[in-house]
Scaffold this motif. Sequence first.
Motif, PDB file in Angstrom:
ATOM      1  N   GLU A  41       0.835  -1.207   0.000  1.00 53.16           N
ATOM      2  CA  GLU A  41       0.000   0.000   0.000  1.00 53.16           C
ATOM      3  C   GLU A  41       0.871   1.258   0.000  1.00 53.16           C
ATOM      4  O   GLU A  41       0.611   2.209  -0.750  1.00 53.16           O
ATOM      5  CB  GLU A  41      -0.920   0.003   1.213  1.00 53.16           C
ATOM      6  CG  GLU A  41      -2.025  -1.027   1.163  1.00 53.16           C
ATOM      7  CD  GLU A  41      -2.893  -0.969   2.407  1.00 53.16           C
ATOM      8  OE1 GLU A  41      -3.172   0.145   2.884  1.00 53.16           O
ATOM      9  OE2 GLU A  41      -3.284  -2.031   2.914  1.00 53.16           O
ATOM     10  N   ALA A 127      -7.549  -1.772  -1.017  1.00 52.05           N
ATOM     11  CA  ALA A 127      -7.520  -1.245   0.346  1.00 52.05           C
ATOM     12  C   ALA A 127      -7.466   0.279   0.348  1.00 52.05           C
ATOM     13  O   ALA A 127      -8.166   0.939   1.118  1.00 52.05           O
ATOM     14  CB  ALA A 127      -6.324  -1.827   1.102  1.00 52.05           C
ATOM     15  N   LEU A 128      -6.663   0.836  -0.547  1.00 47.04           N
ATOM     16  CA  LEU A 128      -6.561   2.290  -0.651  1.00 47.04           C
ATOM     17  C   LEU A 128      -7.840   2.899  -1.213  1.00 47.04           C
ATOM     18  O   LEU A 128      -8.270   3.974  -0.781  1.00 47.04           O
ATOM     19  CB  LEU A 128      -5.361   2.661  -1.523  1.00 47.04           C
ATOM     20  CG  LEU A 128      -3.997   2.303  -0.919  1.00 47.04           C
ATOM     21  CD1 LEU A 128      -2.906   2.343  -1.986  1.00 47.04           C
ATOM     22  CD2 LEU A 128      -3.646   3.257   0.221  1.00 47.04           C
ATOM     23  N   ARG A 130     -10.882   1.721  -0.874  1.00 46.94           N
ATOM     24  CA  ARG A 130     -11.953   1.664   0.125  1.00 46.94           C
ATOM     25  C   ARG A 130     -11.836   2.777   1.164  1.00 46.94           C
ATOM     26  O   ARG A 130     -12.820   3.110   1.831  1.00 46.94           O
ATOM     27  CB  ARG A 130     -11.953   0.292   0.810  1.00 46.94           C
ATOM     28  CG  ARG A 130     -12.464  -0.839  -0.078  1.00 46.94           C
ATOM     29  CD  ARG A 130     -12.689  -2.118   0.722  1.00 46.94           C
ATOM     30  NE  ARG A 130     -11.436  -2.702   1.174  1.00 46.94           N
ATOM     31  CZ  ARG A 130     -10.790  -3.684   0.539  1.00 46.94           C
ATOM     32  NH1 ARG A 130     -11.289  -4.185  -0.584  1.00 46.94           N
ATOM     33  NH2 ARG A 130      -9.670  -4.164   1.033  1.00 46.94           N
ATOM     34  N   SER A 131     -10.656   3.345   1.310  1.00 43.51           N
ATOM     35  CA  SER A 131     -10.456   4.429   2.287  1.00 43.51           C
ATOM     36  C   SER A 131     -10.696   5.809   1.679  1.00 43.51           C
ATOM     37  O   SER A 131     -10.593   6.814   2.379  1.00 43.51           O
ATOM     38  CB  SER A 131      -9.035   4.367   2.851  1.00 43.51           C
ATOM     39  OG  SER A 131      -8.070   4.662   1.844  1.00 43.51           O
ATOM     40  N   ASN A 132     -11.034   5.873   0.394  1.00 41.15           N
ATOM     41  CA  ASN A 132     -11.241   7.152  -0.294  1.00 41.15           C
ATOM     42  C   ASN A 132     -12.729   7.500  -0.259  1.00 41.15           C
ATOM     43  O   ASN A 132     -13.551   6.746  -0.774  1.00 41.15           O
ATOM     44  CB  ASN A 132     -10.752   7.041  -1.739  1.00 41.15           C
ATOM     45  CG  ASN A 132     -10.695   8.385  -2.440  1.00 41.15           C
ATOM     46  OD1 ASN A 132     -11.611   9.197  -2.333  1.00 41.15           O
ATOM     47  ND2 ASN A 132      -9.614   8.616  -3.167  1.00 41.15           N
ATOM     48  N   PRO A 133     -13.103   8.653   0.304  1.00 38.66           N
ATOM     49  CA  PRO A 133     -14.528   8.995   0.436  1.00 38.66           C
ATOM     50  C   PRO A 133     -15.231   9.240  -0.898  1.00 38.66           C
ATOM     51  O   PRO A 133     -16.472   9.215  -0.953  1.00 38.66           O
ATOM     52  CB  PRO A 133     -14.503  10.271   1.283  1.00 38.66           C
ATOM     53  CG  PRO A 133     -13.130  10.837   1.100  1.00 38.66           C
ATOM     54  CD  PRO A 133     -12.221   9.667   0.924  1.00 38.66           C
ATOM     55  N   SER A 137     -17.223   2.054  -1.760  1.00 39.45           N
ATOM     56  CA  SER A 137     -16.412   0.865  -1.472  1.00 39.45           C
ATOM     57  C   SER A 137     -17.180  -0.440  -1.631  1.00 39.45           C
ATOM     58  O   SER A 137     -16.576  -1.514  -1.619  1.00 39.45           O
ATOM     59  CB  SER A 137     -15.836   0.952  -0.053  1.00 39.45           C
ATOM     60  OG  SER A 137     -16.875   1.021   0.902  1.00 39.45           O
TER      61      SER A 137
END
Length: 276
Positions: A41, A127-128, A130-133, A137
Amino acid sequence: MRKLLKPALIALLLLACAALLGLYPYRAALLPQTADLPAAEQRLAPHLSLFTPEGSGPFPTVLVFHGCSGQSELFMRNVKGWLLPAGYAVMFVDSHAARGIKDWRPVCDGKRLWGNERAIDVYAALALARSNPAIDSDRLALLGYSHGGWTILDALSYDGSAGHGFPATGKGALAGVRGVITYYPYCGFPAHLRDGLGHNAPVLMFLGGKDHVTDHQQCLSALDQLTGDRLQLVQYGNADHVFDQRSDLNTYQPGPAQDAQQRALAFLRENLGPAQ
């Protein structure tokens, strides 16, 4: 007897040395540097490019994995050209830049970065993402071209278990993936398609019957060993490698290209739901 044994042993030793010398150019591919998911990541994060359509997010998103020759501006423009107007966000994953690869030829020759090693990039990019608004996701798709298709199919095959050069990432590594699209993927050794597709996301695969780069028969042979109906195969008998977009290969064919785009968009609508 001992006189016969000595020449035989020498011959075996020479054969072993010849085999090792033959494998030496492939040492980087055979013995990759190990990287776990957090390291992958961190390596990949600066080399993700997200483009969003008009409107307010979060958007259903397609993560795009380039072929062995790398991620060019032309390639990105081609892919954005049909995904963004349809309402899908597009995240490009530059695996070469993440590893400092500037000469793509060893990758295309199989001497560096096999798809089974690159599979860790699929898990890291997800993974990255899914963390982005800006990204929905729960509505993710994977799109891979050639080497990128190999990469994605191996990531599905591993399904979070340990892979080539990386430890197990866990079953949640592919969370949110509702569909996979591959264009003319590589399916020969050491690809893992024959081992099955552990993750249950539906797959749409496009193959060219006159592909001079990746042998479509290897994919057909691998698919013959799979069971289930979650994989949709579309073959274009007169199409070559990169038939779907303009490239340095000059193999673009408008008819198959447009048909594949329409099928891909229908597949995305069916599995990710309406874009807006």
